[in-house]
Design a protein around this motif. Sequence first.
Motif, mmCIF file in Angstrom:
data_model
loop_
_atom_site.group_PDB
_atom_site.id
_atom_site.type_symbol
_atom_site.label_atom_id
_atom_site.label_comp_id
_atom_site.label_asym_id
_atom_site.label_seq_id
_atom_site.Cartn_x
_atom_site.Cartn_y
_atom_site.Cartn_z
ATOM 1 N N HIS A 159 0.804 -1.225 0.000
ATOM 2 C CA HIS A 159 0.000 0.000 0.000
ATOM 3 C C HIS A 159 0.838 1.277 0.000
ATOM 4 O O HIS A 159 0.288 2.380 0.004
ATOM 5 C CB HIS A 159 -0.931 0.006 1.221
ATOM 6 C CG HIS A 159 -1.924 -1.111 1.211
ATOM 7 N ND1 HIS A 159 -3.105 -1.044 0.505
ATOM 8 C CD2 HIS A 159 -1.915 -2.337 1.803
ATOM 9 C CE1 HIS A 159 -3.788 -2.170 0.669
ATOM 10 N NE2 HIS A 159 -3.085 -2.972 1.451
ATOM 11 N N GLY A 160 2.142 1.130 0.008
ATOM 12 C CA GLY A 160 2.990 2.315 -0.026
ATOM 13 C C GLY A 160 3.318 2.782 1.376
ATOM 14 O O GLY A 160 2.596 2.521 2.337
ATOM 15 N N GLY A 161 4.421 3.485 1.497
ATOM 16 C CA GLY A 161 4.844 3.983 2.796
ATOM 17 C C GLY A 161 6.087 3.254 3.244
ATOM 18 O O GLY A 161 6.037 2.076 3.576
ATOM 19 N N SER A 162 7.198 3.949 3.227
ATOM 20 C CA SER A 162 8.468 3.331 3.579
ATOM 21 C C SER A 162 8.699 3.282 5.071
ATOM 22 O O SER A 162 9.572 2.570 5.555
ATOM 23 C CB SER A 162 9.616 4.136 2.934
ATOM 24 O OG SER A 162 9.621 5.456 3.454
ATOM 25 N N GLY A 163 7.892 4.048 5.816
ATOM 26 C CA GLY A 163 8.117 4.114 7.244
ATOM 27 C C GLY A 163 9.133 5.163 7.636
ATOM 28 O O GLY A 163 9.451 5.327 8.803
ATOM 29 N N LYS A 164 9.673 5.881 6.662
ATOM 30 C CA LYS A 164 10.657 6.920 6.959
ATOM 31 C C LYS A 164 9.953 8.201 7.381
ATOM 32 O O LYS A 164 8.788 8.409 7.095
ATOM 33 C CB LYS A 164 11.522 7.176 5.731
ATOM 34 C CG LYS A 164 12.345 5.972 5.291
ATOM 35 C CD LYS A 164 13.164 6.291 4.057
ATOM 36 C CE LYS A 164 13.982 5.089 3.623
ATOM 37 N NZ LYS A 164 14.779 5.373 2.398
ATOM 38 N N THR A 165 10.706 9.064 8.064
ATOM 39 C CA THR A 165 10.154 10.329 8.519
ATOM 40 C C THR A 165 9.764 11.218 7.339
ATOM 41 O O THR A 165 10.523 11.358 6.382
ATOM 42 C CB THR A 165 11.182 11.076 9.392
ATOM 43 O OG1 THR A 165 11.511 10.254 10.504
ATOM 44 C CG2 THR A 165 10.607 12.392 9.900
ATOM 45 N N LYS A 166 8.570 11.795 7.404
ATOM 46 C CA LYS A 166 8.108 12.680 6.338
ATOM 47 C C LYS A 166 7.058 13.628 6.898
ATOM 48 O O LYS A 166 6.549 13.437 7.997
ATOM 49 C CB LYS A 166 7.521 11.870 5.184
ATOM 50 C CG LYS A 166 6.322 11.010 5.577
ATOM 51 C CD LYS A 166 5.806 10.227 4.390
ATOM 52 C CE LYS A 166 4.603 9.362 4.768
ATOM 53 N NZ LYS A 166 4.091 8.593 3.612
ATOM 54 N N THR A 167 6.738 14.656 6.128
ATOM 55 C CA THR A 167 5.714 15.616 6.536
ATOM 56 C C THR A 167 4.364 15.171 5.995
ATOM 57 O O THR A 167 4.234 14.858 4.806
ATOM 58 C CB THR A 167 6.045 17.020 6.005
ATOM 59 O OG1 THR A 167 7.310 17.429 6.535
ATOM 60 C CG2 THR A 167 4.975 18.019 6.432
ATOM 61 N N ILE A 168 3.378 15.130 6.884
ATOM 62 C CA ILE A 168 2.036 14.687 6.489
ATOM 63 C C ILE A 168 1.004 15.747 6.881
ATOM 64 O O ILE A 168 1.259 16.603 7.730
ATOM 65 C CB ILE A 168 1.662 13.350 7.149
ATOM 66 C CG1 ILE A 168 1.682 13.496 8.681
ATOM 67 C CG2 ILE A 168 2.585 12.238 6.688
ATOM 68 C CD1 ILE A 168 1.154 12.283 9.407
ATOM 69 N N ASN A 169 -0.146 15.678 6.243
ATOM 70 C CA ASN A 169 -1.262 16.557 6.592
ATOM 71 C C ASN A 169 -2.179 15.843 7.572
ATOM 72 O O ASN A 169 -2.673 14.746 7.287
ATOM 73 C CB ASN A 169 -2.058 16.924 5.334
ATOM 74 C CG ASN A 169 -1.248 17.771 4.374
ATOM 75 O OD1 ASN A 169 -0.569 18.707 4.779
ATOM 76 N ND2 ASN A 169 -1.305 17.429 3.088
ATOM 77 N N GLN A 170 -2.382 16.447 8.727
ATOM 78 C CA GLN A 170 -3.256 15.873 9.741
ATOM 79 C C GLN A 170 -4.548 16.679 9.848
ATOM 80 O O GLN A 170 -4.554 17.892 9.626
ATOM 81 C CB GLN A 170 -2.575 15.825 11.107
ATOM 82 C CG GLN A 170 -1.455 14.801 11.204
ATOM 83 C CD GLN A 170 -0.929 14.693 12.623
ATOM 84 O OE1 GLN A 170 -0.768 15.686 13.326
ATOM 85 N NE2 GLN A 170 -0.661 13.466 13.060
ATOM 86 N N THR A 171 -5.621 15.991 10.212
ATOM 87 C CA THR A 171 -6.921 16.636 10.363
ATOM 88 C C THR A 171 -7.474 16.358 11.748
ATOM 89 O O THR A 171 -7.511 15.203 12.186
ATOM 90 C CB THR A 171 -7.923 16.103 9.319
ATOM 91 O OG1 THR A 171 -7.397 16.312 8.012
ATOM 92 C CG2 THR A 171 -9.268 16.817 9.442
ATOM 93 N N LYS A 172 -7.872 17.424 12.438
ATOM 94 C CA LYS A 172 -8.538 17.262 13.735
ATOM 95 C C LYS A 172 -10.039 17.240 13.468
ATOM 96 O O LYS A 172 -10.581 18.165 12.852
ATOM 97 C CB LYS A 172 -8.191 18.409 14.677
ATOM 98 C CG LYS A 172 -8.772 18.246 16.089
ATOM 99 C CD LYS A 172 -8.249 19.326 17.016
ATOM 100 C CE LYS A 172 -8.857 19.227 18.405
ATOM 101 N NZ LYS A 172 -8.561 17.918 19.045
ATOM 102 N N ALA A 173 -10.700 16.173 13.886
ATOM 103 C CA ALA A 173 -12.116 16.006 13.539
ATOM 104 C C ALA A 173 -12.893 15.388 14.697
ATOM 105 O O ALA A 173 -12.322 14.858 15.650
ATOM 106 C CB ALA A 173 -12.246 15.111 12.298
ATOM 107 N N ARG A 174 -14.209 15.481 14.575
ATOM 108 C CA ARG A 174 -15.092 14.791 15.507
ATOM 109 C C ARG A 174 -16.261 14.221 14.713
ATOM 110 O O ARG A 174 -16.530 14.648 13.581
ATOM 111 C CB ARG A 174 -15.593 15.719 16.613
ATOM 112 C CG ARG A 174 -16.335 16.968 16.142
ATOM 113 C CD ARG A 174 -16.657 17.851 17.346
ATOM 114 N NE ARG A 174 -17.294 19.114 16.962
ATOM 115 C CZ ARG A 174 -17.632 20.068 17.837
ATOM 116 N NH1 ARG A 174 -17.398 19.895 19.118
ATOM 117 N NH2 ARG A 174 -18.195 21.180 17.413
ATOM 118 N N HIS A 175 -16.939 13.233 15.303
ATOM 119 C CA HIS A 175 -18.032 12.604 14.555
ATOM 120 C C HIS A 175 -19.098 12.061 15.499
ATOM 121 O O HIS A 175 -18.893 11.944 16.708
ATOM 122 C CB HIS A 175 -17.485 11.490 13.637
ATOM 123 C CG HIS A 175 -17.214 10.187 14.342
ATOM 124 N ND1 HIS A 175 -17.433 8.960 13.749
ATOM 125 C CD2 HIS A 175 -16.764 9.906 15.596
ATOM 126 C CE1 HIS A 175 -17.114 7.999 14.583
ATOM 127 N NE2 HIS A 175 -16.701 8.531 15.715
#
Length: 316
Positions: A159-175
């Motif tokens: 599914h992809g993803g090397s596990g190395k450090t990288k910058t990601i976009n995070q979302t704070k949500a509620r449901h």
Amino acid sequence: MKKFPFLIALGFTLLLPLAAHAAKPLDEIVAVVEDDVVLRSELNRAMKGNRRQKGESKAAHERRVLDKLITSRAQKLAADRAGIKVTDEEVDSAVATIAARNKITVSQLRQILGRQGQSYTAFRENLRKQIGQQKFHQKSLSSQVQVTESEIDNYLSIHGGSGKTKTINQTKARHILLRPGEQLSNKEAKARLAEIRQQIIDGESFASLAQAYSDDTASALKGGDLGWLSPGVATPAFEKQLKRLKKDQISQPFQTPFGWHLAQVLDRRKQTSADTAVREAAKAKIQQRKIEESLDLLARRLRDQAYVEYRDDNFE
């Protein structure tokens, strides 16, 4: 005005149709499951709470619902053999939760059940059975649902993803989550969430409504708050909805494998993701898949192992 016919559906989604009403004449037995029975009146009530599928005949519908009741009986009997106990305090807590979700007292709940012709004692016993089944599932699967490091490595390679450090976009949500079941159809869950959405738009607190109605117990205690979500943590359907929303916007009701949701984006940020965060997200996905597969296999195995005798020739 409260819509009391929806009381049970909105209260506890895991409840099966109530197995007993006020005193009635001797009922017809349609199936024997080991030392327990399924009554005709119980089957009729369950059929009313489980709509016929498109193209499904009345006989096929009846058989499908009966099989569900038999499977439920088999799981309950297995839980009894495993020594699973449910205390009065646990039942009291579940009753109080149902009352709180409907913004009524326990005393009012008892009165409403009485007006609907439902025995409060039978109501509590059905709650006890469902809590027992949940505890049995947890006990049975806790040692089976394990995720190895090699499984995580394989998942990341596919599914992809090397596990190395990288910058990601995070979302704070509620449901707010509603899980359809025997007492709540998909159509009813969607409609109920549409009503809740309108209440929020009209000024009611999202957090308060999440605490009252959401079937996601962990987040409901925090007003529906899911915290900061990294890519891959939520289901694809949930992530897709979050990406469409602007900050503070509330979604329309939407469906994922877990049920029907209302979601709201509270904030967004960029975050440095370490190897552990990526691997934990992969582990969570693998674990959830295994749990879902194991629950289905467990239910089928218990159903197949149980002694079942049909007392109605239509089910032979």
